[in-house]
Write a protein that holds these residues in place. Structure first.
Motif, PDB file in Angstrom:
ATOM      1  N   MET A   1      36.614  26.438  46.871  1.00 33.20           N
ATOM      2  CA  MET A   1      36.762  27.423  45.850  1.00 33.20           C
ATOM      3  C   MET A   1      37.953  26.959  44.822  1.00 33.20           C
ATOM      4  SD  MET A   1      36.669  31.498  46.437  1.00 33.20           S
ATOM      5  CE  MET A   1      35.444  31.579  47.877  1.00 33.20           C
ATOM      6  N   THR A   2      37.982  26.910  43.510  1.00 30.99           N
ATOM      7  CA  THR A   2      38.959  26.660  42.826  1.00 30.99           C
ATOM      8  C   THR A   2      40.037  27.935  42.894  1.00 30.99           C
ATOM      9  OG1 THR A   2      38.173  27.467  40.650  1.00 30.99           O
ATOM     10  CG2 THR A   2      37.457  25.546  41.317  1.00 30.99           C
ATOM     11  N   LYS A   3      41.401  27.655  42.465  1.00 33.76           N
ATOM     12  CA  LYS A   3      42.282  28.511  42.352  1.00 33.76           C
ATOM     13  C   LYS A   3      41.959  29.795  41.176  1.00 33.76           C
ATOM     14  CE  LYS A   3      46.091  27.328  40.533  1.00 33.76           C
ATOM     15  NZ  LYS A   3      47.204  26.179  40.307  1.00 33.76           N
ATOM     16  N   GLU A   4      41.080  29.388  40.133  1.00 34.52           N
ATOM     17  CA  GLU A   4      40.524  30.307  39.282  1.00 34.52           C
ATOM     18  C   GLU A   4      39.587  31.319  40.019  1.00 34.52           C
ATOM     19  OE1 GLU A   4      42.430  31.224  36.742  1.00 34.52           O
ATOM     20  OE2 GLU A   4      43.701  29.452  36.981  1.00 34.52           O
ATOM     21  N   GLU A   5      38.868  30.786  40.825  1.00 35.60           N
ATOM     22  CA  GLU A   5      38.014  31.581  41.390  1.00 35.60           C
ATOM     23  C   GLU A   5      38.557  32.461  42.659  1.00 35.60           C
ATOM     24  OE1 GLU A   5      33.913  28.797  41.598  1.00 35.60           O
ATOM     25  OE2 GLU A   5      35.721  28.354  42.572  1.00 35.60           O
ATOM     26  N   LEU A   6      39.702  32.183  43.291  1.00 31.72           N
ATOM     27  CA  LEU A   6      40.446  32.583  44.381  1.00 31.72           C
ATOM     28  C   LEU A   6      40.904  33.736  43.744  1.00 31.72           C
ATOM     29  CD1 LEU A   6      42.238  30.065  46.406  1.00 31.72           C
ATOM     30  CD2 LEU A   6      40.585  31.890  47.200  1.00 31.72           C
ATOM     31  N   LYS A   7      41.644  33.708  42.563  1.00 32.23           N
ATOM     32  CA  LYS A   7      42.603  34.617  42.049  1.00 32.23           C
ATOM     33  C   LYS A   7      41.780  36.117  42.062  1.00 32.23           C
ATOM     34  CE  LYS A   7      45.401  31.689  39.396  1.00 32.23           C
ATOM     35  NZ  LYS A   7      45.665  31.556  37.749  1.00 32.23           N
ATOM     36  N   PRO A   8      40.681  36.221  41.436  1.00 33.35           N
ATOM     37  CA  PRO A   8      40.096  37.599  41.321  1.00 33.35           C
ATOM     38  C   PRO A   8      39.969  38.270  42.678  1.00 33.35           C
ATOM     39  CG  PRO A   8      38.511  35.991  40.392  1.00 33.35           C
ATOM     40  CD  PRO A   8      40.015  35.213  40.715  1.00 33.35           C
ATOM     41  N   ILE A   9      39.514  37.279  43.642  1.00 34.24           N
ATOM     42  CA  ILE A   9      39.190  37.765  45.044  1.00 34.24           C
ATOM     43  C   ILE A   9      40.436  38.221  45.810  1.00 34.24           C
ATOM     44  CG2 ILE A   9      38.320  37.011  47.379  1.00 34.24           C
ATOM     45  CD1 ILE A   9      36.645  34.842  45.829  1.00 34.24           C
ATOM     46  N   LEU A  10      41.533  37.353  45.639  1.00 36.48           N
ATOM     47  CA  LEU A  10      42.955  37.857  45.903  1.00 36.48           C
ATOM     48  C   LEU A  10      43.007  39.288  45.398  1.00 36.48           C
ATOM     49  CD1 LEU A  10      44.574  34.563  45.961  1.00 36.48           C
ATOM     50  CD2 LEU A  10      43.825  35.728  47.950  1.00 36.48           C
ATOM     51  N   GLU A  11      42.915  39.437  44.135  1.00 35.64           N
ATOM     52  CA  GLU A  11      43.253  40.766  43.483  1.00 35.64           C
ATOM     53  C   GLU A  11      42.566  42.023  44.081  1.00 35.64           C
ATOM     54  OE1 GLU A  11      43.362  40.170  39.119  1.00 35.64           O
ATOM     55  OE2 GLU A  11      43.132  42.268  38.772  1.00 35.64           O
ATOM     56  N   VAL A  12      41.293  41.630  44.334  1.00 36.73           N
ATOM     57  CA  VAL A  12      40.460  42.824  44.660  1.00 36.73           C
ATOM     58  C   VAL A  12      40.806  43.144  46.247  1.00 36.73           C
ATOM     59  CG1 VAL A  12      38.647  42.593  43.341  1.00 36.73           C
ATOM     60  CG2 VAL A  12      38.520  41.593  45.617  1.00 36.73           C
ATOM     61  N   LEU A  13      41.405  42.256  47.020  1.00 36.84           N
ATOM     62  CA  LEU A  13      41.715  42.460  48.060  1.00 36.84           C
ATOM     63  C   LEU A  13      43.108  43.337  48.329  1.00 36.84           C
ATOM     64  CD1 LEU A  13      40.913  39.006  49.998  1.00 36.84           C
ATOM     65  CD2 LEU A  13      39.669  41.473  50.341  1.00 36.84           C
ATOM     66  N   ILE A  14      43.833  42.861  47.352  1.00 35.09           N
ATOM     67  CA  ILE A  14      45.402  43.342  47.389  1.00 35.09           C
ATOM     68  C   ILE A  14      45.209  44.928  46.811  1.00 35.09           C
ATOM     69  CG2 ILE A  14      47.346  43.445  46.161  1.00 35.09           C
ATOM     70  CD1 ILE A  14      47.176  40.288  46.168  1.00 35.09           C
ATOM     71  N   PHE A  15      43.877  44.913  46.009  1.00 34.65           N
ATOM     72  CA  PHE A  15      43.744  46.223  45.547  1.00 34.65           C
ATOM     73  C   PHE A  15      43.181  47.232  46.341  1.00 34.65           C
ATOM     74  CE2 PHE A  15      40.685  49.218  43.283  1.00 34.65           C
ATOM     75  CZ  PHE A  15      41.524  50.085  43.012  1.00 34.65           C
ATOM     76  N   VAL A  16      42.430  46.994  47.306  1.00 33.28           N
ATOM     77  CA  VAL A  16      41.688  47.766  48.254  1.00 33.28           C
ATOM     78  C   VAL A  16      42.533  47.745  49.483  1.00 33.28           C
ATOM     79  CG1 VAL A  16      39.371  47.371  47.537  1.00 33.28           C
ATOM     80  CG2 VAL A  16      40.100  45.952  49.454  1.00 33.28           C
ATOM     81  N   SER A  17      43.385  47.200  49.649  1.00 37.68           N
ATOM     82  CA  SER A  17      44.046  47.009  51.267  1.00 37.68           C
ATOM     83  C   SER A  17      45.002  48.310  51.094  1.00 37.68           C
ATOM     84  CB  SER A  17      44.874  45.858  51.064  1.00 37.68           C
ATOM     85  OG  SER A  17      45.963  46.138  52.144  1.00 37.68           O
TER      86      SER A  17
END
Lengths: 177, 251
Positions: free
Chosen positions: A1-17
């Motif tokens: 995964m590229t960094k750009e692909e990672l960012k939105p995933i990280l964002e949702v994880l941080i949001f739902v945690s």
């Protein structure tokens, strides 16, 4: 995964945690990705997220990442939630907490020595509020319980970790003036 | 002697006294707080405390507290003793047996000063924490998602219940070779029977309830009674996965 692909995933994880999510946890979920890449992506995400200057901010709290509202908009949020801030800690409790935060692990007699006054009711309040936790017993006469600050303390005081507290020596100047 | 003290928090304020004095008493957290207050009020250099003067003021304050029936904590008395001890030490000439060369005759006030400074530092730290918590109290995070991690159950629909019922019906038909007329139970009786099953365990597998049925009529009665029990909120039905077993749990 590229960094750009990672960012939105990280964002949702941080949001739902529900609590600040630790990097270790993110590594586990994104097991195929390099931890170093994740670190970098989180850093960039935080920078981008916060540069928007919106109502939300992404911060590192209690060893994890969290998305929260910016404090300056509290008025509107309170109006919506119809809540008041929870009861404030008394000065006595805060002083006791300060001693524990800086001297931990510390026993009640040691706190008494610094504050010059017995602090048992303050200790109880702090325990009830889960701001401090027992940290074992001191190997000396009477084996008194030692106390230290909790993760809740870091969350409630908006600290990344204990090292983020200003050093106690910084208060030296204040004390002598 | 009048102590005009600003009442801060939970300070006791008294009505004007007969002699016309209005005394506001601040409730001090402890002896160190009181000493720091006196030092500040008298604009005294903390490193050079006129111990006689401060001791006198400290004692005056304690007697004032007594006058107003404020309970004096033992900590205050310990400090009074310490102050008097320091005062008497300072009155004594330096011990002549120690050679006068040594300048490093310890100032009897030193320990107290250190304690006061330490205390001040932590007071400042407490203020810092106060500011921090003021800000953080106004920070909100997303409300908790409505996920019950412990129970990943799906509420069973009435169709699941019917399906379970049908399976048992079919099985019953296969097993039953001949039907012997049973006494027909009323729903009240059935209800008692089923409720009794929940006495030793709070959870009962629905198929077990059906298995207990002695005839088709009884089976139908069991089915209707389960519906009735659900309706009356005596039990609730859960299914841990789609098409899984249905469990009745006593509420």
């Amino acid at each position: 995964m590229t960094k750009e692909e990672l960012k939105p995933i990280l964002e949702v994880l941080i949001f739902v945690s529900e609590e600040p999510i630790k990097l270790k946890h993110l590594y586990e979920i994104l097991a195929d990705e390099e931890p170093a890449e994740i670190n970098l992506a989180v850093q960039e995400l935080a920078q981008e997220f916060n540069s928007r200057e919106g109502g939300l901010e992404m911060r590192e709290i209690a060893g994890g990442w969290r998305i929260s509202t910016r404090p300056q908009y509290h008025e509107y949020i309170r109006a919506y939630l119809k809540t008041k801030p929870s009861a404030k800690l008394s000065l006595a409790s805060l002083e006791t907490l300060a001693v524990i935060a800086y001297k931990q692990p510390v026993t009640i007699p040691e706190i008494l020595e610094i504050r010059g006054v017995s602090s048992s009711s303050a200790i109880k309040t702090l325990l009830d509020r889960r701001l401090i936790v027992p940290k074992g017993r001191k190997e000396c006469v009477g084996r008194p319980v030692m106390y230290g600050t909790s993760k809740e303390f870091l969350i409630q005081f908006g600290l990344k970790d204990l090292s983020e507290l200003p050093s106690i020596e910084d208060f030296e100047e204040l004390a002598t003036t | 002697m009048v102590l005009e003290v600003e009442a801060i928090e939970n300070g006791s304020e008294t009505e004007p006294q007969a002699n016309g004095y209005k005394v506001k008493l601040e409730v001090f957290e402890g002896p160190l707080d009181l000493l720091l207050y006196l030092i500040k009020k008298e604009e005294i250099d903390i490193y050079d405390i006129p111990i006689a003067r401060i001791t006198q003021q400290y004692l005056d304050y304690l007697s004032l507290m007594e006058q107003f029936d404020v309970d004096i904590a033992s900590d205050f008395l310990v400090m009074a003793a310490t102050l008097i001890q320091i005062k008497s030490k300072m009155l004594l000439p330096p011990d002549p047996t120690i050679s006068g060369q040594e300048e490093a005759v310890e100032d009897p006030r030193k320990e107290l000063v250190n304690r006061l400074l330490e205390h001040k530092k932590f007071k400042a730290a407490a203020e810092m924490l106060w500011t921090k918590v003021q800000v953080e109290q106004e920070v909100f995070t997303r409300a908790l998602l409505d996920i019950d991690k412990e129970n990943t159950e799906i509420a069973a629909t009435v169709y699941d219940l019917i399906a379970a019922f049908k399976t048992v019906c079919d099985r019953q038909r296969e097993e039953q070779e001949m039907e012997i007329a049973h006494e027909v139970m009323t729903m009240e009786q059935k209800m008692e029977e089923l409720k009794a099953l929940f006495t030793d365990s709070l959870e009962v597998n629905i198929s077990r309830l059906f298995a207990l049925a002695k005839s088709r009529t009884d089976l139908i009665m069991t089915f209707l009674t389960i519906l009735e029990l659900v309706k009356e909120s005596v039990v609730r039905l859960i299914q841990d996965r789609p098409f899984g077993e249905i469990i009745a749990i006593k509420r």
